[in-house]
Motif scaffolding. Structure first.
Motif, short mmCIF file in Angstrom:
data_model
loop_
_atom_site.label_atom_id
_atom_site.label_comp_id
_atom_site.label_asym_id
_atom_site.label_seq_id
_atom_site.Cartn_x
_atom_site.Cartn_y
_atom_site.Cartn_z
N GLY A 109 0.86 -1.18 0.00
CA GLY A 109 0.00 0.00 0.00
C GLY A 109 0.89 1.23 0.00
N ARG A 110 0.76 2.05 1.03
CA ARG A 110 1.58 3.26 1.14
C ARG A 110 2.71 3.08 2.16
NH1 ARG A 110 -2.05 8.54 1.36
NH2 ARG A 110 -0.08 9.18 2.24
N THR A 111 2.89 1.85 2.65
CA THR A 111 3.90 1.57 3.66
C THR A 111 5.16 1.04 3.01
OG1 THR A 111 2.16 1.05 5.25
CG2 THR A 111 4.38 0.27 5.77
N ALA A 112 6.28 1.70 3.25
CA ALA A 112 7.57 1.26 2.71
C ALA A 112 8.05 0.05 3.50
CB ALA A 112 8.59 2.38 2.81
N LEU A 113 8.67 -0.90 2.79
CA LEU A 113 9.19 -2.11 3.41
C LEU A 113 10.70 -2.16 3.27
CD1 LEU A 113 6.52 -4.62 2.06
CD2 LEU A 113 6.60 -3.53 4.31
N TYR A 114 11.35 -2.59 4.33
CA TYR A 114 12.81 -2.63 4.39
C TYR A 114 13.26 -4.04 4.70
CZ TYR A 114 12.18 2.37 4.57
OH TYR A 114 11.81 3.65 4.28
N GLY A 115 14.47 -4.37 4.28
CA GLY A 115 14.99 -5.71 4.49
C GLY A 115 16.31 -5.71 5.23
N PRO A 116 16.94 -6.89 5.29
CA PRO A 116 18.19 -7.04 6.03
C PRO A 116 19.30 -6.09 5.57
CG PRO A 116 17.29 -9.18 5.47
CD PRO A 116 16.45 -8.16 4.77
N ARG A 117 19.40 -5.81 4.28
CA ARG A 117 20.45 -4.91 3.80
C ARG A 117 20.30 -3.52 4.40
NH1 ARG A 117 24.47 -4.36 0.15
NH2 ARG A 117 24.72 -2.31 -0.80
N HIS A 118 19.06 -3.04 4.53
CA HIS A 118 18.82 -1.74 5.14
C HIS A 118 19.28 -1.73 6.59
CE1 HIS A 118 15.83 -1.91 1.81
NE2 HIS A 118 16.31 -0.70 1.59
N LEU A 119 18.98 -2.83 7.30
CA LEU A 119 19.41 -2.95 8.69
C LEU A 119 20.93 -2.90 8.77
CD1 LEU A 119 18.86 -3.49 11.70
CD2 LEU A 119 18.77 -5.93 11.13
N LEU A 120 21.61 -3.65 7.90
CA LEU A 120 23.07 -3.65 7.89
C LEU A 120 23.62 -2.26 7.59
CD1 LEU A 120 23.75 -7.00 5.98
CD2 LEU A 120 24.04 -6.58 8.43
N GLN A 121 23.04 -1.58 6.62
CA GLN A 121 23.51 -0.25 6.25
C GLN A 121 23.38 0.72 7.42
OE1 GLN A 121 20.98 0.20 2.76
NE2 GLN A 121 22.79 0.20 1.42
N LEU A 122 22.22 0.72 8.08
CA LEU A 122 22.00 1.66 9.17
C LEU A 122 22.89 1.38 10.37
CD1 LEU A 122 18.13 1.94 8.89
CD2 LEU A 122 19.78 3.81 8.58
#
Length: 190
Positions: free
Chosen positions: A56-69
């Motif tokens: 919908g209008r909700t952005a989804l993030y995965g493991p790579r995003h967690l690693l980057q942050l």
């Protein structure tokens, strides 16, 4: 199972990953855990990849995003500037990010998959519009006046139309709405 999280879930996982071995930022100007606004800014500047998908209008993030942050926050805690971090981590592989982030494996998995792949929205601006415009034609009457017609006139029509419009052209010229009118006796189309 590969993790897929909302932004709030991602922020919570970053907080959990940094709970151990994280001395915090070296000064009070940098947050220990990024908030939603900071993550959006990191994404805009290229420090973090764009969301993996949308529900919908909700952005989804995965493991790579967690690693980057987490890698980014660990580098900030070591006193590195965002420019230096970007130079180091831009284009880094998942393995390189994992080494820099040191995120516990259990935090990288465990979220649900998106319910179903969302169909890609058409890029309406990328395709030329499918509009059929009618063909129009015009006849230069002289003095800057142009008669627009819903069809293209034949070459022989130009002089006849210019002669028929002579009275109108004289009126427009007299009122200063045209530069000057052509001499209808020269027989040339305007």
């Amino acid at each position: 199972m590969v993790g897929v999280w909302t932004m709030d879930e991602l922020v919570d996982r970053v907080r959990q990953a940094l709970a151990a071995e994280y001395p915090g930022a070296p000064n009070g100007r940098v947050r220990d855990v990024p908030d939603r606004r900071a993550i959006r800014w990191y994404t805009t500047t290229g420090l973090v990849d764009r969301p993996a998908g949308m529900r919908g209008r909700t952005a989804l993030y995965g493991p790579r995003h967690l690693l980057q942050l987490v890698a980014l926050k660990r580098r900030q805690a070591q006193g590195h500037s965002l420019a230096a971090i970007q130079a180091e981590l831009a284009g880094a592989s998942d393995a390189e990010l994992a080494a820099a982030a040191r995120v516990p494996q259990e935090l990288l998995a465990g979220a649900g998959e998106p319910d179903a792949p969302q169909p890609a929205r058409p890029k309406f601006w990328a395709a030329a519009p499918q509009v059929q415009l009618p063909e129009v034609g015009g006849v230069a009457l002289g003095g800057g006046a142009i008669l627009i017609l819903p069809v293209r006139p034949q070459p022989g029509d130009h002089a006849a139309i210019a002669n028929a419009a002579r009275t109108l052209l004289d009126l427009l010229t007299a009122r200063g709405l045209l530069e000057s009118t052509p001499d209808p006796d020269d027989g040339s189309p305007s």
